[in-house]
Structure formats: structure tokens, C-alpha cells
Design a protein around this motif. Sequence first.
Motif, PDB file in Angstrom:
ATOM      1  N   TRP A   1      -3.627  10.777  -4.694  1.00 60.99           N
ATOM      2  CA  TRP A   1      -2.815  12.035  -5.020  1.00 60.99           C
ATOM      3  C   TRP A   1      -3.244  13.249  -4.754  1.00 60.99           C
ATOM      4  O   TRP A   1      -2.243  14.108  -4.719  1.00 60.99           O
ATOM      5  N   ASP A   2      -4.382  13.684  -4.620  1.00 68.05           N
ATOM      6  CA  ASP A   2      -4.977  14.877  -4.585  1.00 68.05           C
ATOM      7  C   ASP A   2      -4.422  15.792  -3.053  1.00 68.05           C
ATOM      8  O   ASP A   2      -4.389  16.776  -3.108  1.00 68.05           O
ATOM      9  N   ARG A   3      -3.948  14.628  -2.376  1.00 64.75           N
ATOM     10  CA  ARG A   3      -3.366  15.197  -0.945  1.00 64.75           C
ATOM     11  C   ARG A   3      -2.114  15.775  -1.022  1.00 64.75           C
ATOM     12  O   ARG A   3      -1.588  16.363  -0.012  1.00 64.75           O
ATOM     13  N   TYR A   4      -1.473  15.428  -2.044  1.00 66.56           N
ATOM     14  CA  TYR A   4      -0.059  15.585  -2.198  1.00 66.56           C
ATOM     15  C   TYR A   4       0.381  16.723  -3.040  1.00 66.56           C
ATOM     16  O   TYR A   4      -0.104  16.882  -3.961  1.00 66.56           O
ATOM     17  N   GLY A   5       1.535  17.399  -2.562  1.00 70.87           N
ATOM     18  CA  GLY A   5       2.063  18.575  -3.417  1.00 70.87           C
ATOM     19  C   GLY A   5       2.952  17.951  -4.463  1.00 70.87           C
ATOM     20  O   GLY A   5       2.977  16.780  -4.620  1.00 70.87           O
ATOM     21  N   GLY A   6       3.865  18.887  -5.126  1.00 66.34           N
ATOM     22  CA  GLY A   6       4.701  18.464  -6.146  1.00 66.34           C
ATOM     23  C   GLY A   6       3.848  17.719  -7.427  1.00 66.34           C
ATOM     24  O   GLY A   6       2.674  17.778  -7.564  1.00 66.34           O
ATOM     25  N   THR A   7       4.792  16.892  -8.335  1.00 66.14           N
ATOM     26  CA  THR A   7       4.045  16.276  -9.153  1.00 66.14           C
ATOM     27  C   THR A   7       4.532  14.809  -9.215  1.00 66.14           C
ATOM     28  O   THR A   7       5.800  14.547  -9.268  1.00 66.14           O
ATOM     29  N   ASN A   8       3.773  13.716  -9.083  1.00 66.79           N
ATOM     30  CA  ASN A   8       4.136  12.447  -9.028  1.00 66.79           C
ATOM     31  C   ASN A   8       4.776  12.086 -10.293  1.00 66.79           C
ATOM     32  O   ASN A   8       5.388  10.930 -10.383  1.00 66.79           O
TER      33      ASN A   8
ATOM     34  N   ASN B   1      -1.134  17.179  -8.855  1.00 66.52           N
ATOM     35  CA  ASN B   1      -1.428  15.680  -8.417  1.00 66.52           C
ATOM     36  C   ASN B   1      -2.860  15.455  -8.596  1.00 66.52           C
ATOM     37  O   ASN B   1      -3.298  14.464  -8.764  1.00 66.52           O
ATOM     38  N   GLY B   2      -3.562  16.361  -7.989  1.00 69.20           N
ATOM     39  CA  GLY B   2      -4.910  16.515  -7.782  1.00 69.20           C
ATOM     40  C   GLY B   2      -5.472  16.156  -9.298  1.00 69.20           C
ATOM     41  O   GLY B   2      -6.499  15.793  -9.606  1.00 69.20           O
ATOM     42  N   THR B   3      -4.901  17.337  -9.937  1.00 72.15           N
ATOM     43  CA  THR B   3      -5.205  17.279 -11.678  1.00 72.15           C
ATOM     44  C   THR B   3      -5.272  16.066 -12.305  1.00 72.15           C
ATOM     45  O   THR B   3      -6.065  15.635 -12.883  1.00 72.15           O
ATOM     46  N   ILE B   4      -4.035  15.440 -11.903  1.00 70.97           N
ATOM     47  CA  ILE B   4      -3.871  14.097 -12.731  1.00 70.97           C
ATOM     48  C   ILE B   4      -4.989  13.127 -12.127  1.00 70.97           C
ATOM     49  O   ILE B   4      -5.251  12.649 -12.978  1.00 70.97           O
ATOM     50  N   LYS B   5      -5.047  13.206 -11.040  1.00 64.92           N
ATOM     51  CA  LYS B   5      -6.031  12.473 -10.534  1.00 64.92           C
ATOM     52  C   LYS B   5      -7.456  12.546 -11.104  1.00 64.92           C
ATOM     53  O   LYS B   5      -8.149  11.457 -11.390  1.00 64.92           O
ATOM     54  N   TRP B   6      -7.898  13.551 -11.246  1.00 69.77           N
ATOM     55  CA  TRP B   6      -9.131  14.043 -11.640  1.00 69.77           C
ATOM     56  C   TRP B   6      -9.275  13.724 -13.294  1.00 69.77           C
ATOM     57  O   TRP B   6     -10.462  13.409 -13.729  1.00 69.77           O
TER      58      TRP B   6
ATOM     59  N   ALA C   1      -7.100  24.109   0.207  1.00 69.74           N
ATOM     60  CA  ALA C   1      -8.385  23.561  -0.200  1.00 69.74           C
ATOM     61  C   ALA C   1      -8.699  24.233  -1.603  1.00 69.74           C
ATOM     62  O   ALA C   1      -9.440  23.374  -2.498  1.00 69.74           O
ATOM     63  N   ARG C   2      -8.503  25.406  -1.689  1.00 68.11           N
ATOM     64  CA  ARG C   2      -8.811  26.055  -3.247  1.00 68.11           C
ATOM     65  C   ARG C   2      -7.930  25.277  -4.198  1.00 68.11           C
ATOM     66  O   ARG C   2      -8.690  24.941  -5.456  1.00 68.11           O
ATOM     67  N   ASP C   3      -6.840  25.103  -3.914  1.00 65.52           N
ATOM     68  CA  ASP C   3      -5.904  24.255  -5.265  1.00 65.52           C
ATOM     69  C   ASP C   3      -6.844  22.904  -5.219  1.00 65.52           C
ATOM     70  O   ASP C   3      -6.556  22.553  -6.257  1.00 65.52           O
ATOM     71  N   ARG C   4      -6.939  22.465  -4.384  1.00 65.70           N
ATOM     72  CA  ARG C   4      -7.674  20.914  -4.381  1.00 65.70           C
ATOM     73  C   ARG C   4      -8.833  21.155  -5.333  1.00 65.70           C
ATOM     74  O   ARG C   4      -9.264  19.952  -6.071  1.00 65.70           O
ATOM     75  N   LEU C   5      -9.802  22.071  -4.920  1.00 64.76           N
ATOM     76  CA  LEU C   5     -10.878  22.113  -5.532  1.00 64.76           C
ATOM     77  C   LEU C   5     -10.820  22.162  -7.270  1.00 64.76           C
ATOM     78  O   LEU C   5     -11.238  21.765  -7.975  1.00 64.76           O
TER      79      LEU C   5
END
Length: 369
Positions: A81-88, A20-25, A303-307
Motif C-alpha cells: 500500500w505504501d507505494r500508492y497515492g489516494g486512500t484505499n 495508504n503508507g500510514t495505514i500500512k504501518w 520519498a519524504r511522504d513515504r518515510l
Amino acid sequence: MMTKMKIAVLTGGGDCPGLNGTIKWVTKTALDPKIVEKRSTSFDVVGIKEGWQGLIDIDPADPKSCERFIKPLDEEIVRTWDRYGGTNLGTSRTNPFNPKNDRSKKLIQNIKKLGIDIIVAIGGEDTLGVAYKLYKIGIKTVGIPKTIDNDLTGTEYSLGFDTAINIIMEEIDRLRTTAGSHSRIFVVETMGRHAGWLALYGGESSGAYIILIPEHPFDMDKICELLQERKGREIHYSIIVVSEGAKHIGHQEILKNNKIDDFGHVNLGGVATFVSNEIEKRTGFESRSIVLSHLQRGGTPSARDRLLARWFGIAAVDMIMNEDFGRMVSLSRGEITSVPLKEIVNKLKLVEVSKYYDTERYNGRRTIL
Ligand code: F6P
């Protein structure tokens, strides 16, 4: 003159924290008003639901179907979205090029009918293999690596891995107290079909006594010897971490069932129970097994996966601007870069036994330099 292009983002294969973080960015970077001012291209960003399956099932002429399979994305929608796991966006293990059920024509037609200019595919070797095939026939694709197994070549890191090893470590911390109270052995099964990274890093970070990986078939006699060696010392329990793809010498992997997915992958499971039962039979030591299964892919990203989700997402848009298509974002020597998809398909990054694994101790190496 300003040109407008449509980016479609999709996630494929097993889910993991960081998607989700990747989609956000990707969305935020493509639509960033400050950057847009400086570009000669502007973008629309849409999410495709359920991976390649969504792009096959959609009927571009039917607004209801489009609503079902397409999610228009903007900065407001993806804000948290970056705070959540899975894929929206949802995911699937669909291989449009499966020779037994080839749906690639429909996929390609739909991409054209929907006016999609660029596809950003977030996935492992299977999903990115499809992105590569599309690129070869002229569709502009960019890949982003994800898989908790961390077995993609061409990148030191794939999204989801760090969260998964933290989960393995935390669960083993929990098992230690009960293992100690009962003076038991616990055999912990991790994911990792072909590569032992999850078992090795999860086992090393949690201080497991024995770690079994697919790259080095194990010998039950040796495991029992290692356990006997500890007898009489002030140690009341042992933790053994085993990758789901680990094999007993001379045997195949243990299958959970007879299912085979669209990419030809079997369903693994049961090796921890096998090892645990054999230990009880051969040594008389009390032993239990546990399968961590999908817990390893659940919950919020580290944190590493969010970054990395952030940096990979931003880099994907840079690649679009530079027209670096047919490539995958990659982490190499600690830097974000990209590699051709051609170089990463049909191979996997396995644990190099001579470099990382101690075949005497069945554990990580005790010499590093
Ligand atoms: O995506 C890779 C993986 O996590 C493997 O380690 C595991 O074998 C598989 O997915 C499980 O797949 P599913 O979610 O389809 O059960």
C-alpha cells in the motif's frame, strides 16, 4: 494475561499521497509478531471505509453492511500500500457533529456496537476535530496529521505536502518552456485555502517571479509594476504562483461555486484567471492562467511522504501502547513526538509574513538569518 483490542483506522477530508503508507504501518506495527510477543496486549486492525461517514452509515447488525464499510487489515493485505497515492479506504468530508445535521449519537452507538476500542484518525483539522470531540466523551482516539496545505498546528509536517510541492515544481518546469516560446506570462493557481505554504514553497522551489499568498492581500498595481520592471531585460516570460485563497486588497477570496461542505468550507477557485485577465487589461502583456487543482493531490507519494507515513504510523501504535490517547502524532524540530489534540483544533498554521514573505517583491524572503 493477554488482552485483545480492536483498532479502527480511517481517513477523512481531502485525500493525499501518504495515507495508504500510514495505514500500512499502523497495521504492520500493531500486528508485528516479534513485537506482539513482548506485549501484554494484542490487536485486531480494521479499516473503516469512507471516514466518519462510513461509521455513521454502517449497520453493525447487518453482515452485508459490515462487509461494505469494514475492511479487516493484515500484513499481507497492506504489503504494497505504501507505494500508492489516494486512500484505499476511501474518504469523506463528513462532520458528525454538524449542528444542522447532528449524527454524533449514531456514530458513538456504532463505535460501541462494533466493539472498537481505539480509533486512529488520519486527517486534517476537521477530521482531527471530530477525533478530539470523541476523545472528550471517553472514546480512545489517536490522530495522524495529513493535508497538502500543511496548515495543521502542532506539527511541522502534514502528510501529502512534500508530494504536492514536487508536483507544483514539475508542472511549472513544464510551463516554462511553453511560456518562453510564446513570451507569455503564466499565472499558476495552487491549492491552499487559508495558508500559503503550497504557493510559497512550490513557487520558491520552482523560482517563480511572483508568489501570492492568502496571508498578504495583493495589489494588482504592484503586480503590474513588478512585471514592467522586467521589461527590456533578457526575460521573455514570467511565472506567477497564486494560492487559491489569495485575495485582492479590499476583496474576498474568489469562489468557484456556492457549495459549502459539512464543516462550513467554501469552494475556492478562479483567482489565477482574475490575475491573468487583469495583467492583460492593465499592461497589454499576453498572459495565460492554469489551475493545478487536484493534480496536486494525485499520484504516488514522494520519498519524504513515504518515510513520514511510516514513522507516523509506527508512532501511532507506540502511543496506543503508552495509552497516550487524545493526542496527534507530530513532527517537531525534526523529531517524531505527539501533541494533545486539544492544542491543534480550531486554529491553523499560517505563513508568518514578517518571517517568510517579502511584501516588496511578492516572493520569499531574501534574508534568512
Ligand atoms: O484538503 C485541503 C484541500 O486540498 C484544499 O487545499 C482545497 O481547497 C480543498 O482540499 C479541495 O477540496 P475538494 O477535494 O473537496 O475539492
